[in-house]
Design a protein around this motif. Structure first.
Motif, PDB file in Angstrom:
ATOM      1  N   GLU A 120       0.829  -1.202   0.000  1.00 26.41           N
ATOM      2  CA  GLU A 120       0.000   0.000   0.000  1.00 26.41           C
ATOM      3  C   GLU A 120       0.865   1.255   0.000  1.00 26.41           C
ATOM      4  OE1 GLU A 120      -3.288   0.320   2.620  1.00 26.41           O
ATOM      5  OE2 GLU A 120      -3.819  -1.805   2.500  1.00 26.41           O
ATOM      6  N   ASP A 121       1.928   1.261   0.810  1.00 29.03           N
ATOM      7  CA  ASP A 121       2.820   2.413   0.829  1.00 29.03           C
ATOM      8  C   ASP A 121       3.503   2.586  -0.516  1.00 29.03           C
ATOM      9  OD1 ASP A 121       2.147   2.921   3.420  1.00 29.03           O
ATOM     10  OD2 ASP A 121       4.079   2.380   4.285  1.00 29.03           O
ATOM     11  N   ALA A 122       3.926   1.478  -1.125  1.00 28.28           N
ATOM     12  CA  ALA A 122       4.615   1.556  -2.412  1.00 28.28           C
ATOM     13  C   ALA A 122       3.682   2.085  -3.493  1.00 28.28           C
ATOM     14  CB  ALA A 122       5.152   0.181  -2.804  1.00 28.28           C
ATOM     15  N   LEU A 123       2.436   1.602  -3.511  1.00 24.92           N
ATOM     16  CA  LEU A 123       1.487   2.098  -4.507  1.00 24.92           C
ATOM     17  C   LEU A 123       1.186   3.577  -4.261  1.00 24.92           C
ATOM     18  CD1 LEU A 123      -0.294   1.537  -6.923  1.00 24.92           C
ATOM     19  CD2 LEU A 123      -2.102   0.774  -5.357  1.00 24.92           C
ATOM     20  N   GLY A 124       1.098   3.966  -2.997  1.00 28.29           N
ATOM     21  CA  GLY A 124       0.898   5.371  -2.676  1.00 28.29           C
ATOM     22  C   GLY A 124       2.061   6.227  -3.160  1.00 28.29           C
ATOM     23  N   ALA A 125       3.294   5.729  -2.988  1.00 29.03           N
ATOM     24  CA  ALA A 125       4.470   6.470  -3.436  1.00 29.03           C
ATOM     25  C   ALA A 125       4.503   6.601  -4.948  1.00 29.03           C
ATOM     26  CB  ALA A 125       5.739   5.782  -2.940  1.00 29.03           C
ATOM     27  N   LEU A 126       4.212   5.507  -5.660  1.00 33.06           N
ATOM     28  CA  LEU A 126       4.222   5.539  -7.122  1.00 33.06           C
ATOM     29  C   LEU A 126       3.120   6.444  -7.665  1.00 33.06           C
ATOM     30  CD1 LEU A 126       4.900   1.758  -7.819  1.00 33.06           C
ATOM     31  CD2 LEU A 126       6.450   3.648  -8.334  1.00 33.06           C
ATOM     32  N   SER A 127       1.939   6.383  -7.055  1.00 32.94           N
ATOM     33  CA  SER A 127       0.846   7.221  -7.549  1.00 32.94           C
ATOM     34  C   SER A 127       1.087   8.689  -7.217  1.00 32.94           C
ATOM     35  CB  SER A 127      -0.495   6.744  -6.980  1.00 32.94           C
ATOM     36  OG  SER A 127      -0.503   6.770  -5.569  1.00 32.94           O
ATOM     37  N   ALA A 128       1.791   8.973  -6.118  1.00 33.72           N
ATOM     38  CA  ALA A 128       2.143  10.355  -5.802  1.00 33.72           C
ATOM     39  C   ALA A 128       3.132  10.896  -6.825  1.00 33.72           C
ATOM     40  CB  ALA A 128       2.722  10.450  -4.400  1.00 33.72           C
ATOM     41  N   LEU A 129       4.092  10.068  -7.222  1.00 31.03           N
ATOM     42  CA  LEU A 129       5.021  10.477  -8.276  1.00 31.03           C
ATOM     43  C   LEU A 129       4.282  10.709  -9.586  1.00 31.03           C
ATOM     44  CD1 LEU A 129       8.000   8.074  -7.525  1.00 31.03           C
ATOM     45  CD2 LEU A 129       8.037  10.556  -7.354  1.00 31.03           C
ATOM     46  N   LEU A 130       3.325   9.841  -9.877  1.00 29.38           N
ATOM     47  CA  LEU A 130       2.517  10.004 -11.085  1.00 29.38           C
ATOM     48  C   LEU A 130       1.822  11.359 -11.096  1.00 29.38           C
ATOM     49  CD1 LEU A 130       1.049   8.815 -13.641  1.00 29.38           C
ATOM     50  CD2 LEU A 130      -0.675   7.935 -12.054  1.00 29.38           C
TER      51      LEU A 130
END
Length: 285
Positions: A234-244
Motif C-alpha cells: 500500500e505504501d509503495a502504490l501510494g508512493a508511485l501514484s504520488a510520483l505520477l
C-alpha cells in the motif's frame, strides 16, 4: 431533501444540529471538497472491478474487490478506459496501465503521442506474473501472464529482460526511500545512450522523459497481486501514484520524500526533476 440540505450548506446556511443526519452532512461536505484529479485506468489486473465473474457478481457484491482501488481513490477519481485512442485519452493527463494486453499499432501511436503531449503514465509491465487468479489459464478475464509491449518500449529506447535463474522469493527494491515489493521481476536495459530513460531500483523501474510528458515503468506487477497486499504494498502504490501526480512530501504514511525535483538517489533525480535532455547514467543530467 438531500439536495435541499446540500444547497443550504453550499450557500453557507446554518442548519440546527439534530435536524440533519450525519450521513447527509458528510455527503454535502464531500460534494464541496476540492475534486480529486481523474486517473484513467486500464489493464488486465482487475483493479477497478475486482475478479467479478460477470454482471451478477458485480451487482451482488459477492466477489471481493481489489485492495488497490481504495488506495488509489484516496488520491484520484478513477475512470476505466478499454482502448487507447486520441479520443479516449483526450481530457486525461494521468494514466495507469496495469499489465495491459498487447496494444494495436494504432494504440501504440496514440499512447506515444499522448505522453509526448504532456501526459503522465504509470505502467506495470511484468514479464512473469506470479499472482493468483480465480480464472484458469487461457481465460480472457485472467491477468495477462506475460507483458507483450515490446513495440512501445523499444520506441522509448527500452528492452524488457527476464532472468529465469533468479530467486523466486518476494523481495523489495528501493525507489527514493519507498520499498517496492517485487517477485520474479524483469529488468530494463537501455537500447542506446540516446534513450530518454533512466534506470532505477536495480533496473526494475525505468523513468522516462518523453517530449512534454513523463513515464514511470515498473518491470513487475507483484505489487498489485489481488490476494495482497504484500507487506509495504500500500505504501509503495501510494508512493508511485504520488510520483505520477507530481506530488512531493508525505507519501502514503511511509515518511517524507522531500523535494523530488531536487533530491537524487544514486545520482537519479525525481520524476518531475529530470531535465528534458537527461540520459541514463549515475551522474546528474
Amino acid at each position: 431533501m438531500r439536495r435541499a440540505i446540500k444547497a443550504a450548506l453550499a450557500a453557507g446556511g446554518v442548519l440546527l444540529a439534530g435536524l440533519v443526519s450525519p450521513v447527509l452532512a458528510q455527503d454535502a461536505a464531500q460534494d464541496m471538497a476540492e475534486p480529486r484529479p481523474v486517473l484513467a485506468l486500464m489493464g488486465t489486473v482487475p483493479i477497478y472491478w475486482g475478479e467479478a465473474e460477470g454482471l451478477t457478481d458485480l451487482l451482488s457484491g459477492a466477489q471481493e474487490g481489489h485492495w488497490a482501488r481504495p488506495v488509489l481513490e484516496r488520491r484520484f477519481t478513477l475512470e476505466p478506459v478499454s482502448y487507447l485512442s486520441a479520443e479516449a485519452l483526450a481530457g486525461h493527463s494521468l494514466l495507469l496501465l496495469a499489465q495491459p494486453r498487447a496494444f494495436s499499432a494504432q494504440e501504440n501511436v496514440a499512447l506515444d503521442a499522448w505522453v509526448r503531449a504532456g501526459g503522465r503514465l504509470l505502467l506495470f509491465a511484468d514479464p512473469m506474473m506470479t499472482g493468483e487468479s480465480r480464472f484458469n489459464l487461457g481465460d480472457r478475464r485472467r491477468p495477462q501472464d506475460v507483458a507483450l509491449l515490446s513495440p512501445i518500449l523499444t520506441h522509448w529506447g527500452l528492452a524488457l529482460r527476464f532472468d529465469e535463474e533468479q530467486d523466486d522469493a518476494l523481495r523489495a527494491v528501493d525507489l527514493w526511500g519507498a520499498a517496492v515489493p517485487v517477485k520474479l521481476a524483469g529488468q530494463f536495459a537501455l537500447l542506446s545512450q540516446e534513450s530518454p530513460c533512466r534506470l532505477l531500483a536495480q533496473a526494475v523501474i525505468a523513468q522516462c522523459r518523453l517530449g512534454a510528458g513523463e513515464a514511470l515503468i515498473v518491470a513487475d506487477a507483484a505489487l498489485l497481486d489481488i490476494e495482497g497486499p504484500w507487506p509495504a504494498a500500500e505504501d509503495a502504490l501510494g508512493a508511485l501514484s504520488a510520483l505520477l501526480a507530481g506530488e512531493t512530501g508525505e507519501i502514503a504514511g511511509s515518511g517524507v520524500i522531500p523535494a523530488l525535483a531536487a533530491r537524487e538517489i544514486d545520482g537519479n533525480p525525481g520524476l518531475s526533476g529530470m531535465a528534458p535532455d537527461a540520459r541514463s547514467g549515475t551522474g546528474p543530467p
